[in-house]
Design a protein around this motif. Structure first.
Motif, PDB file in Angstrom:
ATOM      1  N   ALA A  25       5.199   8.625  -9.730  1.00 45.33           N
ATOM      2  CA  ALA A  25       5.601   9.157  -9.266  1.00 45.33           C
ATOM      3  C   ALA A  25       6.255  11.333  -9.317  1.00 45.33           C
ATOM      4  CB  ALA A  25       6.968   8.874  -8.445  1.00 45.33           C
ATOM      5  N   THR A  26       6.659  11.883  -8.494  1.00 44.15           N
ATOM      6  CA  THR A  26       6.226  13.045  -8.332  1.00 44.15           C
ATOM      7  C   THR A  26       8.132  13.459  -7.820  1.00 44.15           C
ATOM      8  OG1 THR A  26       3.980  13.745  -8.903  1.00 44.15           O
ATOM      9  CG2 THR A  26       5.920  15.892  -8.354  1.00 44.15           C
ATOM     10  N   ASN A  27       9.132  13.918  -8.927  1.00 46.33           N
ATOM     11  CA  ASN A  27      10.024  14.327  -8.052  1.00 46.33           C
ATOM     12  C   ASN A  27      10.266  15.068  -6.788  1.00 46.33           C
ATOM     13  OD1 ASN A  27      13.347  14.533  -7.861  1.00 46.33           O
ATOM     14  ND2 ASN A  27      13.035  16.299  -9.350  1.00 46.33           N
ATOM     15  N   GLY A  28      11.399  14.493  -5.602  1.00 47.61           N
ATOM     16  CA  GLY A  28      10.895  15.011  -4.297  1.00 47.61           C
ATOM     17  C   GLY A  28      10.156  14.768  -3.570  1.00 47.61           C
ATOM     18  N   VAL A  29       9.422  13.911  -3.491  1.00 45.07           N
ATOM     19  CA  VAL A  29       8.064  14.044  -2.571  1.00 45.07           C
ATOM     20  C   VAL A  29       8.509  12.019  -2.206  1.00 45.07           C
ATOM     21  CG1 VAL A  29       5.925  13.001  -3.186  1.00 45.07           C
ATOM     22  CG2 VAL A  29       6.360  14.341  -4.262  1.00 45.07           C
ATOM     23  N   THR A  30       7.983  12.658  -0.847  1.00 46.08           N
ATOM     24  CA  THR A  30       8.497  10.751   0.120  1.00 46.08           C
ATOM     25  C   THR A  30       7.045  10.418   0.053  1.00 46.08           C
ATOM     26  OG1 THR A  30       9.762  12.250   1.295  1.00 46.08           O
ATOM     27  CG2 THR A  30       8.980   9.868   2.664  1.00 46.08           C
ATOM     28  N   TYR A  31       7.260   8.989  -0.334  1.00 46.74           N
ATOM     29  CA  TYR A  31       6.026   7.904  -0.303  1.00 46.74           C
ATOM     30  C   TYR A  31       5.929   7.281   0.599  1.00 46.74           C
ATOM     31  CZ  TYR A  31       4.851  10.206  -4.931  1.00 46.74           C
ATOM     32  OH  TYR A  31       4.396  11.457  -5.987  1.00 46.74           O
ATOM     33  N   VAL A  86       0.867   8.715  10.908  1.00 55.76           N
ATOM     34  CA  VAL A  86       0.238   7.449  10.677  1.00 55.76           C
ATOM     35  C   VAL A  86      -0.915   8.078  10.130  1.00 55.76           C
ATOM     36  CG1 VAL A  86      -0.039   6.928  12.781  1.00 55.76           C
ATOM     37  CG2 VAL A  86       0.531   5.020  10.797  1.00 55.76           C
ATOM     38  N   SER A  87      -1.598   9.314  11.152  1.00 53.02           N
ATOM     39  CA  SER A  87      -2.966   8.999  11.562  1.00 53.02           C
ATOM     40  C   SER A  87      -3.376  10.310  10.379  1.00 53.02           C
ATOM     41  CB  SER A  87      -3.068   9.908  12.810  1.00 53.02           C
ATOM     42  OG  SER A  87      -2.650  10.416  12.893  1.00 53.02           O
ATOM     43  N   SER A  88      -2.638  10.213   9.650  1.00 51.68           N
ATOM     44  CA  SER A  88      -3.748  11.098   8.372  1.00 51.68           C
ATOM     45  C   SER A  88      -2.612  11.447   7.217  1.00 51.68           C
ATOM     46  CB  SER A  88      -3.008  12.874   8.778  1.00 51.68           C
ATOM     47  OG  SER A  88      -1.885  12.963   8.637  1.00 51.68           O
ATOM     48  N   LEU A  89      -2.976  10.037   6.553  1.00 50.18           N
ATOM     49  CA  LEU A  89      -2.045   9.813   5.556  1.00 50.18           C
ATOM     50  C   LEU A  89      -2.819   9.581   4.302  1.00 50.18           C
ATOM     51  CD1 LEU A  89      -0.457   6.260   6.659  1.00 50.18           C
ATOM     52  CD2 LEU A  89       0.913   8.427   6.079  1.00 50.18           C
ATOM     53  N   THR A  90      -2.561   9.619   2.931  1.00 51.09           N
ATOM     54  CA  THR A  90      -3.358   9.989   2.303  1.00 51.09           C
ATOM     55  C   THR A  90      -2.799   8.798   1.191  1.00 51.09           C
ATOM     56  OG1 THR A  90      -3.732  12.191   1.414  1.00 51.09           O
ATOM     57  CG2 THR A  90      -4.230  10.714  -0.109  1.00 51.09           C
ATOM     58  N   LEU A  91      -4.026   7.463   0.560  1.00 51.66           N
ATOM     59  CA  LEU A  91      -4.105   6.538  -0.513  1.00 51.66           C
ATOM     60  C   LEU A  91      -4.007   6.650  -1.254  1.00 51.66           C
ATOM     61  CD1 LEU A  91      -4.084   3.386  -0.315  1.00 51.66           C
ATOM     62  CD2 LEU A  91      -6.305   3.296  -0.993  1.00 51.66           C
ATOM     63  N   LEU A  92      -2.995   6.274  -1.904  1.00 51.83           N
ATOM     64  CA  LEU A  92      -2.226   6.862  -3.814  1.00 51.83           C
ATOM     65  C   LEU A  92      -2.764   5.400  -3.700  1.00 51.83           C
ATOM     66  CD1 LEU A  92      -0.932   8.545  -6.055  1.00 51.83           C
ATOM     67  CD2 LEU A  92       1.250   7.535  -4.988  1.00 51.83           C
ATOM     68  N   SER A  93      -2.021   3.761  -4.061  1.00 51.45           N
ATOM     69  CA  SER A  93      -2.550   2.954  -4.947  1.00 51.45           C
ATOM     70  C   SER A  93      -1.749   1.838  -3.618  1.00 51.45           C
ATOM     71  CB  SER A  93      -1.455   2.864  -5.744  1.00 51.45           C
ATOM     72  OG  SER A  93      -1.445   2.115  -6.740  1.00 51.45           O
ATOM     73  N   ASP A  94      -2.281   0.743  -4.111  1.00 53.07           N
ATOM     74  CA  ASP A  94      -2.201  -0.677  -3.226  1.00 53.07           C
ATOM     75  C   ASP A  94      -2.174  -1.744  -4.243  1.00 53.07           C
ATOM     76  OD1 ASP A  94      -4.598  -1.788  -3.561  1.00 53.07           O
ATOM     77  OD2 ASP A  94      -5.590   0.187  -2.261  1.00 53.07           O
ATOM     78  N   SER A  95      -2.078  -3.227  -4.084  1.00 52.63           N
ATOM     79  CA  SER A  95      -1.971  -4.373  -4.821  1.00 52.63           C
ATOM     80  C   SER A  95      -3.346  -4.633  -5.263  1.00 52.63           C
ATOM     81  CB  SER A  95      -0.895  -5.270  -4.664  1.00 52.63           C
ATOM     82  OG  SER A  95      -1.762  -5.392  -2.755  1.00 52.63           O
ATOM     83  N   PHE A  96      -4.018  -4.356  -4.791  1.00 53.46           N
ATOM     84  CA  PHE A  96      -5.395  -4.518  -4.843  1.00 53.46           C
ATOM     85  C   PHE A  96      -5.976  -3.558  -5.915  1.00 53.46           C
ATOM     86  CE2 PHE A  96      -4.259  -6.813  -1.245  1.00 53.46           C
ATOM     87  CZ  PHE A  96      -4.348  -8.364  -1.790  1.00 53.46           C
ATOM     88  N   ASN A  97      -5.635  -2.724  -7.012  1.00 51.44           N
ATOM     89  CA  ASN A  97      -5.342  -2.062  -7.942  1.00 51.44           C
ATOM     90  C   ASN A  97      -5.049  -3.006  -9.130  1.00 51.44           C
ATOM     91  OD1 ASN A  97      -7.139  -0.373  -6.130  1.00 51.44           O
ATOM     92  ND2 ASN A  97      -5.292   1.005  -6.231  1.00 51.44           N
ATOM     93  N   GLY A  98      -4.399  -3.860  -8.839  1.00 55.27           N
ATOM     94  CA  GLY A  98      -3.482  -4.688 -10.255  1.00 55.27           C
ATOM     95  C   GLY A  98      -4.915  -5.606 -10.186  1.00 55.27           C
ATOM     96  N   SER A  99      -4.071  -7.011 -10.752  1.00 54.58           N
ATOM     97  CA  SER A  99      -5.251  -8.129 -11.387  1.00 54.58           C
ATOM     98  C   SER A  99      -4.186  -9.367 -11.902  1.00 54.58           C
ATOM     99  CB  SER A  99      -5.982  -7.525 -12.576  1.00 54.58           C
ATOM    100  OG  SER A  99      -4.631  -7.524 -13.726  1.00 54.58           O
ATOM    101  N   VAL A 109       0.962  -1.135   0.047  1.00 53.40           N
ATOM    102  CA  VAL A 109       0.103   0.009   0.522  1.00 53.40           C
ATOM    103  C   VAL A 109       0.942   1.137  -0.356  1.00 53.40           C
ATOM    104  CG1 VAL A 109      -1.509   1.263   0.799  1.00 53.40           C
ATOM    105  CG2 VAL A 109      -2.245  -1.240   1.920  1.00 53.40           C
ATOM    106  N   VAL A 110       0.478   2.341  -1.374  1.00 53.76           N
ATOM    107  CA  VAL A 110       1.211   3.426  -0.635  1.00 53.76           C
ATOM    108  C   VAL A 110       0.484   4.540  -0.182  1.00 53.76           C
ATOM    109  CG1 VAL A 110       1.983   4.770  -2.455  1.00 53.76           C
ATOM    110  CG2 VAL A 110       3.149   2.329  -2.856  1.00 53.76           C
ATOM    111  N   TYR A 111       1.571   5.959   0.242  1.00 53.08           N
ATOM    112  CA  TYR A 111       0.263   6.455   0.709  1.00 53.08           C
ATOM    113  C   TYR A 111       1.135   8.084   0.784  1.00 53.08           C
ATOM    114  CZ  TYR A 111      -2.202   3.150   3.481  1.00 53.08           C
ATOM    115  OH  TYR A 111      -2.909   1.739   3.791  1.00 53.08           O
ATOM    116  N   THR A 112       0.800   8.653   0.943  1.00 56.91           N
ATOM    117  CA  THR A 112       1.769  10.341   1.069  1.00 56.91           C
ATOM    118  C   THR A 112       1.100  11.003   2.571  1.00 56.91           C
ATOM    119  OG1 THR A 112      -0.115  11.539  -0.346  1.00 56.91           O
ATOM    120  CG2 THR A 112       2.106  10.867  -1.418  1.00 56.91           C
ATOM    121  N   GLY A 113       1.538  11.392   3.195  1.00 59.05           N
ATOM    122  CA  GLY A 113       1.610  12.096   4.561  1.00 59.05           C
ATOM    123  C   GLY A 113       2.678  12.112   5.332  1.00 59.05           C
ATOM    124  N   SER A 114       2.479  12.518   6.353  1.00 58.51           N
ATOM    125  CA  SER A 114       4.169  13.152   7.779  1.00 58.51           C
ATOM    126  C   SER A 114       3.224  12.375   8.654  1.00 58.51           C
ATOM    127  CB  SER A 114       4.025  14.548   7.912  1.00 58.51           C
ATOM    128  OG  SER A 114       2.781  15.265   8.136  1.00 58.51           O
TER     129      SER A 114
END
Length: 276
Positions: A236-242, A195-208, A188-193
């Motif tokens: 990904a965007t350059n400089g963003v921490t995932y 653990v309680s305020s993360l934004t979901l970006l993608s996960d392995s169950f969006n695949g097939s 599971v990939v998130y952005t945010g600073s």
């Protein structure tokens, strides 16, 4: 030369690890308090601990016919996390007098805490930092837990996580894939600073693809019963921490391999001469 083991008590934690507390004594060892730890996983070794060494001889019959020993023994899993253990055991304390007259013996009790190992990156704040465009990280899920405020990954309330940070060195498509020796972990990939305020970006169950193991009723998407989960692909965007969470149903110890790939475009340093 015989060694005597007496009056055990035992407990099992939620990962299936076992702790036995007991007394031990022999001709050259006063009655001492011990603990034996047997992890559920074969990837860890069993261990014996000397909790408290005996301090003197023990002779006390309490008006009976035998040297009485072993009134106090208790072992339990810590009720606050059901992972750590506590054991209370009896040992021979310093005797009075010569120590060899009936009634000279003295006993004491001693508490000990046994804390099984956990992954160093079990909590968000201790995430392992990854770097580079192409990398592989291999390690162990060691008693993963879910910390206070942590989201339900994949909407599943029963699975736990270990954490990684990766700061994109360039902009472009990224592929993440994970495999395991028992149960392939979800990614599971998130952005945010925090653990309680993360934004979901993608996960392995969006695949097939991949065979999936059923989840407990009402707990969300399944994890995969094979050794590899479908890839996670995101831009990904350059400089963003995932923030990358590897998630799995809690187990004592299992291995994982996480592969990250961000292909870099070819660099053209010179244009070919056109043909006439």
């Amino acid at each position: 030369g015989a060694t005597f083991y007496a009056y055990p008590s035992l407990a099992v934690n939620r990962f299936g690890d076992l702790l036995i507390g007991y007394s031990r004594f022999k001709s050259n060892e006063y009655a001492s308090a011990y603990a034996y730890y047997k992890p559920a996983s074969s990837q860890e070794s069993a261990s014996h601990w000397l909790v408290k060494a005996g301090e003197g001889p023990y002779f006390k019959t309490f008006d009976g016919d035998e040297n009485r020993w072993g009134d106090y023994t208790s072992t339990l899993a810590d009720p606050t996390n059901d992972i750590d253990f506590w054991t209370l055991q009896e040992y021979a304390a310093q005797a009075v007098g010569t120590g060899y007259t009936n009634g000279d013996g003295r006993w004491g009790t001693w508490w000990a805490k046994i804390a099984p190992a956990k992954s160093t990156n079990d909590h968000f704040a201790n995430a392992i930092t990854l770097s580079g465009l192409l990398l592989t990280n291999t390690g162990l899920f060691i008693r993963p837990t879910k910390e206070a405020g942590e989201l339900n990954h994949l909407t599943n309330s029963t699975i736990a996580s270990i954490w990684f940070n990766w700061t994109a060195p360039a902009s472009g498509k990224v592929t993440l894939k994970a495999s395991g020796d028992v149960l392939a972990p979800g990614v599971v990939v998130y952005t945010g600073s925090s653990v309680s305020s993360l934004t979901l970006l993608s996960d392995s169950f969006n695949g097939s693809g991949g065979d999936q193991a059923p989840s407990p009723p009402g707990t969300g998407p399944p994890l995969h019963s094979g050794f590899t989960t479908p890839a996670v692909v995101f831009n990904a965007t350059n400089g963003v921490t995932y923030r990358i969470a590897l998630v799995e149903f809690p187990a004592s110890v299992t291995t994982y391999t996480l592969v990250l790939n961000q292909p870099s475009p070819p660099l053209i340093t010179a244009h070919p001469w056109p043909k006439q």
